[in-house]
Motif scaffolding. Structure first.
Motif: not given
Lengths: 111, 119, 164
Positions: B45-46, B6-14, B23-26, B16-18
Protein backbone atom coordinates in the motif's frame (compact mmCIF):
# COMPACT_ATOMS: atom_id res chain seq x y z
CA UNK A 1 9.98 -13.74 22.98
CA UNK A 2 12.33 -12.80 20.14
CA UNK A 3 9.45 -13.12 17.69
CA UNK A 4 7.29 -10.76 19.74
CA UNK A 5 9.98 -8.06 19.79
CA UNK A 6 10.50 -8.61 16.05
CA UNK A 7 6.78 -8.21 15.37
CA UNK A 8 6.67 -4.95 17.37
CA UNK A 9 9.66 -3.58 15.45
CA UNK A 10 8.21 -4.60 12.06
CA UNK A 11 4.87 -2.96 12.89
CA UNK A 12 6.64 0.25 14.00
CA UNK A 13 8.60 0.29 10.77
CA UNK A 14 5.49 -0.26 8.67
CA UNK A 15 3.64 2.57 10.40
CA UNK A 16 6.50 5.03 9.84
CA UNK A 17 6.85 3.91 6.20
CA UNK A 18 3.15 4.55 5.75
CA UNK A 19 3.36 8.06 7.22
CA UNK A 20 6.36 8.86 5.06
CA UNK A 21 4.48 7.88 1.91
CA UNK A 22 1.42 9.82 3.10
CA UNK A 23 3.67 12.87 3.45
CA UNK A 24 4.93 12.26 -0.08
CA UNK A 25 1.33 12.41 -1.32
CA UNK A 26 -0.03 15.25 0.85
CA UNK A 27 2.69 17.92 1.14
CA UNK A 28 2.60 20.80 -1.34
CA UNK A 29 6.10 21.07 -2.84
CA UNK A 30 9.31 19.10 -3.46
CA UNK A 31 11.21 20.31 -0.40
CA UNK A 32 8.47 19.46 2.10
CA UNK A 33 7.92 16.08 0.47
CA UNK A 34 11.63 15.37 0.70
CA UNK A 35 11.61 16.49 4.32
CA UNK A 36 8.83 14.11 5.35
CA UNK A 37 9.77 11.08 3.31
CA UNK A 38 13.54 11.10 3.87
CA UNK A 39 13.09 10.95 7.63
CA UNK A 40 10.16 8.59 7.96
CA UNK A 41 11.10 6.04 5.31
CA UNK A 42 14.70 5.77 6.56
CA UNK A 43 13.56 5.05 10.11
CA UNK A 44 10.80 2.74 8.90
CA UNK A 45 13.10 0.56 6.82
CA UNK A 46 15.61 0.48 9.68
CA UNK A 47 12.78 -0.76 11.92
CA UNK A 48 11.96 -3.56 9.48
CA UNK A 49 15.63 -4.59 9.27
CA UNK A 50 15.94 -4.59 13.09
CA UNK A 51 12.82 -6.77 13.19
CA UNK A 52 14.50 -9.18 10.75
CA UNK A 53 17.54 -9.31 13.07
CA UNK A 54 15.26 -10.16 16.02
CA UNK A 55 13.46 -12.88 14.04
CA UNK A 56 16.61 -14.56 12.80
CA UNK A 57 18.86 -14.35 15.88
CA UNK A 58 22.62 -13.99 15.52
CA UNK A 59 23.94 -15.39 12.24
CA UNK A 60 24.91 -14.66 8.66
CA UNK A 61 21.62 -13.01 7.72
CA UNK A 62 21.63 -10.73 10.77
CA UNK A 63 25.16 -9.52 10.06
CA UNK A 64 24.18 -8.70 6.48
CA UNK A 65 21.00 -6.96 7.64
CA UNK A 66 23.05 -4.85 10.07
CA UNK A 67 25.45 -3.82 7.29
CA UNK A 68 22.46 -2.90 5.13
CA UNK A 69 21.04 -0.79 8.00
CA UNK A 70 24.29 1.14 8.48
CA UNK A 71 24.51 1.69 4.74
CA UNK A 72 20.97 3.08 4.53
CA UNK A 73 21.49 5.43 7.49
CA UNK A 74 24.68 6.77 5.88
CA UNK A 75 23.39 7.19 2.32
CA UNK A 76 19.72 8.23 2.59
CA UNK A 77 20.44 11.76 3.93
CA UNK A 78 23.19 12.26 1.34
CA UNK A 79 20.89 11.47 -1.57
CA UNK A 80 18.16 13.59 0.06
CA UNK A 81 20.22 16.73 0.14
CA UNK A 82 21.69 16.09 -3.30
CA UNK A 83 18.11 16.04 -4.57
CA UNK A 84 17.14 19.19 -2.64
CA UNK A 85 20.12 21.05 -4.07
CA UNK A 86 19.37 19.76 -7.57
CA UNK A 87 15.74 20.87 -7.26
CA UNK A 88 16.81 24.40 -6.30
CA UNK A 89 19.38 24.58 -9.10
CA UNK A 90 16.98 23.25 -11.73
CA UNK A 91 14.64 26.14 -10.93
CA UNK A 92 11.73 24.60 -9.01
CA UNK A 93 9.98 27.44 -7.17
CA UNK A 94 9.13 26.88 -3.49
CA UNK A 95 5.48 26.65 -2.46
CA UNK A 96 3.52 29.94 -2.28
CA UNK A 97 3.11 29.62 1.49
CA UNK A 98 6.88 29.67 2.07
CA UNK A 99 7.78 32.22 4.75
CA UNK A 100 11.41 32.94 3.98
CA UNK A 101 13.86 31.84 1.32
CA UNK A 102 17.49 32.77 1.91
CA UNK A 103 18.97 30.11 -0.31
CA UNK A 104 17.60 31.45 -3.61
CA UNK A 105 19.31 34.80 -2.93
CA UNK A 106 22.73 33.31 -2.15
CA UNK A 107 22.56 30.43 -4.63
CA UNK A 108 24.84 31.85 -7.32
CA UNK A 109 27.57 32.74 -4.83
CA UNK A 110 28.23 29.10 -3.96
CA UNK A 111 30.02 27.42 -6.85
CA UNK B 1 -13.15 21.31 -1.49
CA UNK B 2 -9.86 20.67 0.28
CA UNK B 3 -11.66 19.05 3.18
CA UNK B 4 -13.66 16.85 0.83
CA UNK B 5 -10.45 15.60 -0.81
CA UNK B 6 -8.94 14.86 2.62
CA UNK B 7 -11.92 12.81 3.75
CA UNK B 8 -12.19 10.96 0.43
CA UNK B 9 -8.55 9.96 0.71
CA UNK B 10 -8.99 8.97 4.34
CA UNK B 11 -11.98 6.77 3.45
CA UNK B 12 -10.08 5.05 0.60
CA UNK B 13 -7.07 4.35 2.85
CA UNK B 14 -9.25 3.05 5.70
CA UNK B 15 -11.12 0.71 3.32
CA UNK B 16 -7.87 -0.68 1.87
CA UNK B 17 -6.34 -1.09 5.34
CA UNK B 18 -9.47 -2.89 6.57
CA UNK B 19 -9.34 -5.25 3.57
CA UNK B 20 -5.68 -5.98 4.33
CA UNK B 21 -6.27 -6.53 8.05
CA UNK B 22 -9.48 -8.57 7.88
CA UNK B 23 -9.25 -10.60 4.67
CA UNK B 24 -9.60 -14.38 5.25
CA UNK B 25 -6.18 -15.82 6.01
CA UNK B 26 -5.94 -18.26 3.10
CA UNK B 27 -7.49 -16.17 0.32
CA UNK B 28 -4.66 -13.77 -0.57
CA UNK B 29 -1.79 -14.88 1.63
CA UNK B 30 -0.38 -18.33 1.06
CA UNK B 31 2.65 -18.06 3.32
CA UNK B 32 3.55 -19.85 6.53
CA UNK B 33 3.28 -16.72 8.63
CA UNK B 34 -0.01 -14.85 8.42
CA UNK B 35 1.33 -11.75 10.19
CA UNK B 36 4.14 -11.27 7.70
CA UNK B 37 1.79 -11.76 4.75
CA UNK B 38 -0.40 -8.93 5.99
CA UNK B 39 2.70 -6.81 6.70
CA UNK B 40 3.83 -7.36 3.11
CA UNK B 41 0.46 -6.23 1.75
CA UNK B 42 0.60 -3.12 3.97
CA UNK B 43 4.04 -2.26 2.59
CA UNK B 44 2.58 -2.67 -0.93
CA UNK B 45 0.00 0.00 0.00
CA UNK B 46 2.83 2.41 0.91
CA UNK B 47 4.68 1.62 -2.31
CA UNK B 48 1.58 2.26 -4.40
CA UNK B 49 1.33 5.72 -2.79
CA UNK B 50 4.93 6.36 -3.89
CA UNK B 51 3.96 5.26 -7.41
CA UNK B 52 1.07 7.74 -7.36
CA UNK B 53 3.62 10.52 -6.82
CA UNK B 54 5.77 9.15 -9.66
CA UNK B 55 2.76 9.32 -11.99
CA UNK B 56 1.31 12.67 -10.88
CA UNK B 57 4.48 14.60 -9.90
CA UNK B 58 4.27 18.04 -11.53
CA UNK B 59 8.07 18.45 -11.88
CA UNK B 60 11.02 16.16 -12.53
CA UNK B 61 12.54 16.45 -8.99
CA UNK B 62 9.22 15.24 -7.52
CA UNK B 63 9.53 12.03 -9.51
CA UNK B 64 13.19 11.67 -8.54
CA UNK B 65 12.29 11.95 -4.83
CA UNK B 66 9.56 9.34 -5.20
CA UNK B 67 11.90 6.94 -7.01
CA UNK B 68 14.54 7.39 -4.30
CA UNK B 69 12.03 6.52 -1.59
CA UNK B 70 10.77 3.55 -3.62
CA UNK B 71 14.34 2.25 -3.70
CA UNK B 72 14.56 2.34 0.09
CA UNK B 73 11.13 0.67 0.41
CA UNK B 74 12.28 -2.20 -1.81
CA UNK B 75 15.04 -2.97 0.71
CA UNK B 76 12.22 -3.33 3.25
CA UNK B 77 10.40 -5.70 0.86
CA UNK B 78 13.52 -7.86 0.60
CA UNK B 79 13.91 -7.92 4.39
CA UNK B 80 10.30 -9.02 4.92
CA UNK B 81 10.49 -11.66 2.16
CA UNK B 82 13.56 -13.09 3.90
CA UNK B 83 11.71 -14.21 7.06
CA UNK B 84 8.83 -16.52 6.01
CA UNK B 85 10.38 -18.03 2.88
CA UNK B 86 13.62 -18.97 4.65
CA UNK B 87 15.72 -17.94 1.64
CA UNK B 88 18.56 -15.88 3.08
CA UNK B 89 19.78 -14.54 -0.26
CA UNK B 90 16.91 -12.05 -0.37
CA UNK B 91 18.92 -9.78 1.96
CA UNK B 92 21.82 -9.88 -0.54
CA UNK B 93 19.39 -8.54 -3.13
CA UNK B 94 18.46 -5.81 -0.66
CA UNK B 95 22.09 -4.70 -0.16
CA UNK B 96 22.75 -4.67 -3.91
CA UNK B 97 19.54 -2.73 -4.53
CA UNK B 98 20.46 -0.10 -1.91
CA UNK B 99 23.90 0.43 -3.52
CA UNK B 100 22.50 0.64 -7.06
CA UNK B 101 19.70 3.01 -6.09
CA UNK B 102 22.10 5.35 -4.25
CA UNK B 103 24.44 5.61 -7.24
CA UNK B 104 21.52 6.04 -9.63
CA UNK B 105 19.99 8.83 -7.55
CA UNK B 106 23.30 10.68 -7.27
CA UNK B 107 23.69 10.54 -11.08
CA UNK B 108 20.09 11.75 -11.50
CA UNK B 109 20.71 14.65 -9.10
CA UNK B 110 23.82 15.69 -11.02
CA UNK B 111 21.84 15.52 -14.25
CA UNK B 112 19.00 17.67 -12.87
CA UNK B 113 21.55 20.18 -11.61
CA UNK B 114 22.80 20.57 -15.15
CA UNK B 115 26.43 19.63 -14.54
CA UNK B 116 28.87 17.23 -16.11
CA UNK B 117 29.44 13.87 -14.49
CA UNK B 118 33.19 14.25 -14.05
CA UNK B 119 33.07 16.62 -11.09
CA UNK C 1 50.27 5.06 5.06
CA UNK C 2 48.75 3.99 8.40
CA UNK C 3 45.38 5.32 7.23
CA UNK C 4 45.54 3.09 4.18
CA UNK C 5 46.29 0.04 6.32
CA UNK C 6 43.29 0.81 8.55
CA UNK C 7 41.05 1.28 5.52
CA UNK C 8 42.31 -2.07 4.13
CA UNK C 9 41.30 -3.79 7.36
CA UNK C 10 37.84 -2.17 7.25
CA UNK C 11 37.14 -3.17 3.62
CA UNK C 12 38.42 -6.70 4.29
CA UNK C 13 36.12 -7.03 7.32
CA UNK C 14 33.14 -5.83 5.28
CA UNK C 15 33.93 -8.41 2.58
CA UNK C 16 34.23 -11.21 5.14
CA UNK C 17 30.94 -10.23 6.76
CA UNK C 18 29.16 -10.11 3.41
CA UNK C 19 30.35 -13.63 2.54
CA UNK C 20 29.64 -15.17 5.95
CA UNK C 21 30.53 -18.05 6.67
CA UNK C 22 33.94 -17.44 5.03
CA UNK C 23 35.50 -20.14 2.85
CA UNK C 24 39.14 -20.16 1.64
CA UNK C 25 38.20 -18.78 -1.80
CA UNK C 26 36.30 -15.89 -0.20
CA UNK C 27 39.31 -14.98 1.97
CA UNK C 28 41.72 -14.90 -1.01
CA UNK C 29 39.39 -12.98 -3.32
CA UNK C 30 38.57 -10.51 -0.55
CA UNK C 31 42.24 -9.71 0.04
CA UNK C 32 42.80 -9.12 -3.69
CA UNK C 33 39.74 -6.90 -4.07
CA UNK C 34 40.47 -4.82 -0.95
CA UNK C 35 44.06 -4.29 -2.11
CA UNK C 36 42.77 -3.15 -5.51
CA UNK C 37 40.37 -0.67 -3.89
CA UNK C 38 43.12 0.71 -1.63
CA UNK C 39 45.46 1.17 -4.61
CA UNK C 40 42.75 3.09 -6.43
CA UNK C 41 41.85 5.38 -3.52
CA UNK C 42 45.30 5.88 -1.94
CA UNK C 43 45.83 9.43 -3.21
CA UNK C 44 42.30 10.40 -2.11
CA UNK C 45 43.07 9.27 1.44
CA UNK C 46 46.34 11.20 1.51
CA UNK C 47 44.55 14.44 0.71
CA UNK C 48 42.12 14.14 3.62
CA UNK C 49 43.56 15.88 6.65
CA UNK C 50 42.19 14.07 9.72
CA UNK C 51 44.68 13.42 12.50
CA UNK C 52 45.30 9.80 13.51
CA UNK C 53 46.41 10.17 17.13
CA UNK C 54 46.10 6.95 19.11
CA UNK C 55 46.03 8.52 22.59
CA UNK C 56 42.73 10.35 22.24
CA UNK C 57 41.00 7.46 20.47
CA UNK C 58 39.12 6.04 23.53
CA UNK C 59 37.82 9.52 24.42
CA UNK C 60 36.63 10.05 20.87
CA UNK C 61 34.93 6.65 20.80
CA UNK C 62 33.13 7.46 24.06
CA UNK C 63 31.91 10.76 22.61
CA UNK C 64 30.82 8.89 19.50
CA UNK C 65 28.64 6.58 21.62
CA UNK C 66 27.13 9.67 23.26
CA UNK C 67 26.49 11.14 19.79
CA UNK C 68 24.76 7.94 18.68
CA UNK C 69 22.41 8.00 21.69
CA UNK C 70 21.48 11.68 21.17
CA UNK C 71 21.02 11.00 17.45
CA UNK C 72 18.63 8.07 17.97
CA UNK C 73 16.53 10.07 20.45
CA UNK C 74 16.28 13.10 18.13
CA UNK C 75 15.47 10.83 15.16
CA UNK C 76 12.54 9.22 16.99
CA UNK C 77 11.23 12.66 18.02
CA UNK C 78 11.52 13.86 14.42
CA UNK C 79 9.47 10.99 13.08
CA UNK C 80 6.67 11.39 15.61
CA UNK C 81 6.61 15.11 14.81
CA UNK C 82 6.36 14.56 11.04
CA UNK C 83 3.68 11.87 11.48
CA UNK C 84 1.63 14.30 13.60
CA UNK C 85 1.89 17.01 10.96
CA UNK C 86 0.98 14.63 8.13
CA UNK C 87 -2.28 13.33 9.61
CA UNK C 88 -3.69 16.75 10.62
CA UNK C 89 -6.33 17.82 8.04
CA UNK C 90 -5.13 21.45 7.84
CA UNK C 91 -1.38 20.67 7.36
CA UNK C 92 0.23 22.92 10.05
CA UNK C 93 3.43 23.79 8.16
CA UNK C 94 5.20 27.11 7.56
CA UNK C 95 8.23 26.15 5.44
CA UNK C 96 11.29 28.27 4.72
CA UNK C 97 15.02 28.18 4.05
CA UNK C 98 17.44 29.91 6.43
CA UNK C 99 21.19 29.87 6.91
CA UNK C 100 22.85 28.72 10.11
CA UNK C 101 26.40 29.58 11.17
CA UNK C 102 28.61 26.57 11.88
CA UNK C 103 32.20 26.60 13.11
CA UNK C 104 33.29 23.04 12.37
CA UNK C 105 36.33 22.83 10.10
CA UNK C 106 37.01 19.18 9.26
CA UNK C 107 35.27 17.53 6.29
CA UNK C 108 34.17 14.45 8.22
CA UNK C 109 32.62 16.60 10.94
CA UNK C 110 30.70 18.68 8.42
CA UNK C 111 29.42 15.57 6.66
CA UNK C 112 28.21 14.04 9.91
CA UNK C 113 26.57 17.34 10.90
CA UNK C 114 24.74 17.63 7.57
CA UNK C 115 23.50 14.05 7.77
CA UNK C 116 22.28 14.35 11.34
CA UNK C 117 20.56 17.65 10.56
CA UNK C 118 18.64 15.89 7.80
CA UNK C 119 17.36 13.21 10.15
CA UNK C 120 16.41 15.51 13.07
CA UNK C 121 13.13 17.36 13.74
CA UNK C 122 11.86 19.62 10.99
CA UNK C 123 15.14 20.39 9.22
CA UNK C 124 16.88 19.28 6.03
CA UNK C 125 20.28 20.42 4.79
CA UNK C 126 20.03 21.96 1.33
CA UNK C 127 23.57 23.19 0.76
CA UNK C 128 26.82 23.87 2.53
CA UNK C 129 29.11 26.85 2.12
CA UNK C 130 32.31 25.48 3.63
CA UNK C 131 34.35 28.62 2.92
CA UNK C 132 32.19 31.02 4.92
CA UNK C 133 30.86 28.34 7.27
CA UNK C 134 27.14 28.52 6.53
CA UNK C 135 24.68 25.64 6.47
CA UNK C 136 21.52 26.28 4.44
CA UNK C 137 18.65 24.52 6.19
CA UNK C 138 15.11 23.95 4.98
CA UNK C 139 12.71 23.91 7.93
CA UNK C 140 9.17 22.53 8.03
CA UNK C 141 8.07 25.07 10.66
CA UNK C 142 10.32 28.10 10.50
CA UNK C 143 11.37 29.43 13.90
CA UNK C 144 14.69 31.20 14.23
CA UNK C 145 15.52 30.21 17.81
CA UNK C 146 13.33 27.18 18.28
CA UNK C 147 14.22 23.70 19.45
CA UNK C 148 15.50 22.58 16.02
CA UNK C 149 18.22 25.23 15.88
CA UNK C 150 19.23 24.38 19.45
CA UNK C 151 19.49 20.71 18.44
CA UNK C 152 21.91 21.72 15.65
CA UNK C 153 24.05 23.55 18.23
CA UNK C 154 24.08 20.52 20.50
CA UNK C 155 25.18 18.19 17.68
CA UNK C 156 27.88 20.66 16.75
CA UNK C 157 29.31 20.69 20.28
CA UNK C 158 29.55 16.89 20.39
CA UNK C 159 30.97 16.57 16.85
CA UNK C 160 33.62 19.16 17.68
CA UNK C 161 34.87 16.92 20.49
CA UNK C 162 34.98 13.90 18.16
CA UNK C 163 36.60 15.28 15.03
CA UNK C 164 38.75 18.19 16.20
Amino acid sequence: MNETIGMVLVVTGLVFDFFGCLGLVRFPDVYNRLQASAKCITLGTCGILLGLICFKGFGATSVKAFLCLVFIILTAPVSAHALARAAYRSGVKPWSGTVEDEYSKDMDGIK
Amino acid sequence: MKRMRYFTGLAVIIIIAAVILYCPARSIIRWQSEFLGRAFLFLLLSASMCLYRVLRGPTAPDRAVAIDMLGILIVGFCAILCIPTGRDWYIDIGIAWALQSFIGIMALAKYLEGKDFDE
Amino acid sequence: MIKNVIMFMIWYMVWIFLSWPPEPKDIIVGAVVSLFVILMTADMMDRCDSKADIIRLPVRLAWFACYALVFIWECLKANVDVAYRVIRPDLPIRPGTIKVKVDLKSDAGLTFLANSVTLTPGTTTVDLDAGKGFLYVHMLVLKRDGRSIKAIGRFQKILKRIFE
